[in-house]
Design a protein around this motif. Structure first.
Motif, PDB file in Angstrom:
ATOM      1  N   LYS A 149       0.956  -1.225   0.033  1.00 12.99           N
ATOM      2  CA  LYS A 149      -0.079  -0.003  -0.068  1.00 12.99           C
ATOM      3  C   LYS A 149       0.721   1.280   0.063  1.00 12.99           C
ATOM      4  O   LYS A 149       0.649   2.172  -0.613  1.00 12.99           O
ATOM      5  N   GLU A 150       2.144   1.179   0.657  1.00  7.39           N
ATOM      6  CA  GLU A 150       2.698   2.425   0.946  1.00  7.39           C
ATOM      7  C   GLU A 150       3.586   2.519  -0.638  1.00  7.39           C
ATOM      8  O   GLU A 150       3.411   3.794  -0.770  1.00  7.39           O
ATOM      9  N   TYR A 151       3.759   1.631  -1.212  1.00  3.06           N
ATOM     10  CA  TYR A 151       4.488   1.811  -2.524  1.00  3.06           C
ATOM     11  C   TYR A 151       3.726   2.367  -3.601  1.00  3.06           C
ATOM     12  O   TYR A 151       3.851   3.172  -4.075  1.00  3.06           O
ATOM     13  N   ASN A 152       2.322   1.613  -3.377  1.00  5.79           N
ATOM     14  CA  ASN A 152       1.417   2.158  -4.467  1.00  5.79           C
ATOM     15  C   ASN A 152       0.954   3.460  -4.340  1.00  5.79           C
ATOM     16  O   ASN A 152       0.430   4.129  -5.264  1.00  5.79           O
ATOM     17  N   LEU A 175      10.972  15.524  -7.823  1.00  5.54           N
ATOM     18  CA  LEU A 175      10.876  14.074  -8.147  1.00  5.54           C
ATOM     19  C   LEU A 175      11.631  13.362  -6.932  1.00  5.54           C
ATOM     20  O   LEU A 175      11.386  11.920  -6.792  1.00  5.54           O
ATOM     21  N   TYR A 176      12.867  13.953  -6.686  1.00  4.06           N
ATOM     22  CA  TYR A 176      13.672  13.133  -5.968  1.00  4.06           C
ATOM     23  C   TYR A 176      12.994  12.652  -4.687  1.00  4.06           C
ATOM     24  O   TYR A 176      13.510  11.622  -4.142  1.00  4.06           O
ATOM     25  N   ILE A 177      12.059  13.395  -4.106  1.00  2.00           N
ATOM     26  CA  ILE A 177      11.527  12.929  -2.778  1.00  2.00           C
ATOM     27  C   ILE A 177      10.904  11.831  -3.081  1.00  2.00           C
ATOM     28  O   ILE A 177      10.921  10.890  -2.418  1.00  2.00           O
ATOM     29  N   TRP A 178       9.848  11.671  -4.302  1.00  2.00           N
ATOM     30  CA  TRP A 178       9.126  10.595  -4.659  1.00  2.00           C
ATOM     31  C   TRP A 178      10.147   9.302  -4.862  1.00  2.00           C
ATOM     32  O   TRP A 178       9.788   8.139  -4.499  1.00  2.00           O
ATOM     33  N   ASP A 179      11.207   9.494  -5.426  1.00  2.00           N
ATOM     34  CA  ASP A 179      12.031   8.441  -5.828  1.00  2.00           C
ATOM     35  C   ASP A 179      12.682   7.834  -4.723  1.00  2.00           C
ATOM     36  O   ASP A 179      12.628   6.745  -4.589  1.00  2.00           O
ATOM     37  N   ARG A 180      12.949   8.709  -3.583  1.00  2.00           N
ATOM     38  CA  ARG A 180      13.408   8.040  -2.229  1.00  2.00           C
ATOM     39  C   ARG A 180      12.270   7.131  -1.483  1.00  2.00           C
ATOM     40  O   ARG A 180      12.690   6.275  -1.202  1.00  2.00           O
ATOM     41  N   ASN A 181      11.053   7.723  -1.557  1.00  2.00           N
ATOM     42  CA  ASN A 181      10.015   7.001  -1.047  1.00  2.00           C
ATOM     43  C   ASN A 181       9.635   5.463  -1.850  1.00  2.00           C
ATOM     44  O   ASN A 181       9.526   4.485  -1.074  1.00  2.00           O
ATOM     45  N   LEU A 182       9.630   5.778  -3.052  1.00  2.11           N
ATOM     46  CA  LEU A 182       9.563   4.543  -4.071  1.00  2.11           C
ATOM     47  C   LEU A 182      10.577   3.573  -3.592  1.00  2.11           C
ATOM     48  O   LEU A 182      10.395   2.360  -3.754  1.00  2.11           O
ATOM     49  N   ALA A 183      12.032   4.098  -3.559  1.00  3.59           N
ATOM     50  CA  ALA A 183      13.086   3.083  -3.459  1.00  3.59           C
ATOM     51  C   ALA A 183      12.809   2.377  -2.201  1.00  3.59           C
ATOM     52  O   ALA A 183      13.464   1.104  -2.205  1.00  3.59           O
ATOM     53  N   ALA A 184      12.444   2.918  -1.373  1.00  3.62           N
ATOM     54  CA  ALA A 184      12.695   2.545   0.253  1.00  3.62           C
ATOM     55  C   ALA A 184      11.545   1.248   0.323  1.00  3.62           C
ATOM     56  O   ALA A 184      11.764   0.114   0.808  1.00  3.62           O
ATOM     57  N   GLY A 186       9.865   0.072  -2.369  1.00  3.40           N
ATOM     58  CA  GLY A 186      10.072  -1.015  -3.493  1.00  3.40           C
ATOM     59  C   GLY A 186      11.205  -2.031  -3.262  1.00  3.40           C
ATOM     60  O   GLY A 186      11.038  -3.190  -3.536  1.00  3.40           O
ATOM     61  N   ALA A 187      12.310  -1.622  -2.410  1.00  3.06           N
ATOM     62  CA  ALA A 187      13.216  -2.470  -2.201  1.00  3.06           C
ATOM     63  C   ALA A 187      12.985  -3.589  -1.511  1.00  3.06           C
ATOM     64  O   ALA A 187      13.176  -4.650  -1.622  1.00  3.06           O
ATOM     65  N   ASN A 239      20.195   0.502  -6.238  1.00  4.72           N
ATOM     66  CA  ASN A 239      20.028   0.277  -7.575  1.00  4.72           C
ATOM     67  C   ASN A 239      18.686   0.801  -8.166  1.00  4.72           C
ATOM     68  O   ASN A 239      18.650   1.229  -9.169  1.00  4.72           O
ATOM     69  N   LEU A 240      17.721   0.906  -7.275  1.00  8.93           N
ATOM     70  CA  LEU A 240      16.330   1.359  -7.691  1.00  8.93           C
ATOM     71  C   LEU A 240      16.322   2.822  -7.942  1.00  8.93           C
ATOM     72  O   LEU A 240      16.213   3.452  -9.050  1.00  8.93           O
TER      73      LEU A 240
END
Length: 362
Positions: A149-152, A175-184, A186-187, A239-240
């Motif tokens: 849910k967090e990732y989506n 965009l970098y803010i959401w990149d970090r959230n997604l990577a955390a 998503g990993a 890597n993400l």
């Protein structure tokens, strides 16, 4: 794990139904009479959504305001009672205590379902294969559903920002803010998916070998934006972040996030070749059966309790030897089997039968 009885009210085409169950339960009748609806009602008590991909409000009988489901069941803990109430959404209670969400019932009751709709796991695109892994992990890992849910949520926010950037390029710095959230998040998803496939594969190989009489071998590989094998969660996260940076121009152009676990796929191979591309219908069906039975075997080992086995319209399309092989793998579990003719399964093993017509017992 065993369901002793169920009460159903205003669910699908079922107005009222009270049933008590045995270890082997055979639900038979003509098509479109309510056999699968009964299986679906049982499956909802695992905390998952309908395996038929419908919204909760579509589960309510036509022109009725609500649906209610009740079961008495026993697991390794004790005998328990659970209830699901469906109005605009599902709510649930366990032993008279309301749960925060219906999904929490999955902590007490586990099940593996096979339905013809699951053939799409091999035949269709990667979303069905991701769904198979994610549904299994939701039953094994209590926090996995929350991570998804967090990732989506983060993915939806990032995609929305990409659309806004197309109108106002100055927003690209955010965009970098959401990149970090997604990577955390998503990993964590990728790590758990990869580990699940690793532990599932030996079970799937053994079962597929039995189904194919030793002639063929199944293999599973999780594919994504980079090689996942032997990576830690922190390695995957790094890597993400690199993948998001690498795909940024594509993301700007397409206005969606083009890398991440929402784009991953699980390759299903037979003797090293794609089951989707080269497998016959019989081979594809055997792949899904092997994966579902492997899922059940792994659930049994990791929870120390046998999951329910829900087999919807499966046995009638298999020869006797394959039917026997499947039932030998679930002979100690409670099983629910739907079919048009009860004799197709009763000749293999005695069981309690339920003849369903127009949503009622006859």
């Amino acid at each position: 794990m065993k369901i002793n009885s169920i009460e159903i009210e205003n669910f699908r085409n079922i107005e009222k139904l009270n049933l008590s169950f045995d270890n082997v339960n055979i639900i038979y009748g003509e098509n479109a009479q309510g056999k699968t609806n009964l299986i679906e009602a049982i499956y909802l008590f695992t905390g998952s959504k309908s395996f038929r991909g419908v919204k909760d409000k579509e589960l309510i009988k036509f022109e009725e305001p609500f649906a209610r489901l009740k079961i008495n069941f026993e697991n390794k803990v004790r005998e328990q009672k659970a209830e699901i109430f469906i109005e605009n959404k599902r709510t649930a209670s366990l032993n008279g205590v309301k749960k925060k969400s219906a999904a929490q019932l999955g902590e007490e009751l586990k099940a593996v379902i096979f339905s013809p709709v699951h053939l799409s796991m091999v035949k269709d695109g990667p979303s069905e294969r991701r769904k198979f892994i994610d549904n299994a992990l939701c039953q094994l890992k209590s926090n996995y559903r929350n991570v998804l849910k967090e990732y989506n949520r983060a993915l939806a926010q990032r995609n929305m920002l990409l659309k806004d950037i197309a109108k106002n390029n100055s927003l690209s710095d955010m965009l970098y803010i959401w990149d970090r959230n997604l990577a955390a998040s998503g990993a964590k998803i990728i790590f758990q998916r990869n580990k699940y496939i690793e532990v599932l594969l030996p079970y799937a190989k053994e079962i597929f070998n039995g189904l194919s009489n030793g002639r063929e071998e199944i293999d599973l590989i999780l594919n994504g934006a980079f090689e996942y094998k032997d990576l830690s969660v922190s390695d995957i996260e790094k890597n993400l972040m690199l993948a998001f940076e690498k795909n940024r121009s594509n993301d700007f152009m397409n206005r969606i996030t083009t890398a991440g676990p929402h784009r991953d796929d699980m390759d299903i191979l037979i003797n090293g070749k794609s089951a989707r591309t080269y497998g016959s219908q019989g081979q594809q069906r055997s792949c899904v059966l092997a994966l579902k039975l492997a899922e059940a075997s792994l659930l049994k080992e990791m929870t120390q309790d046998e999951p329910l086995a829900l087999l919807d319209d499966v046995m009638s399309e298999l020869d006797i030897s394959r039917q026997d092989y499947i039932l030998n793998h679930i002979k100690d579990w409670q099983v629910f089997i739907t079919c048009c003719d009860a004799n197709t399964v009763l000749r293999l093993k005695d069981g309690k039968t339920f003849h369903i017509a127009n949503g009622d017992l006859i």
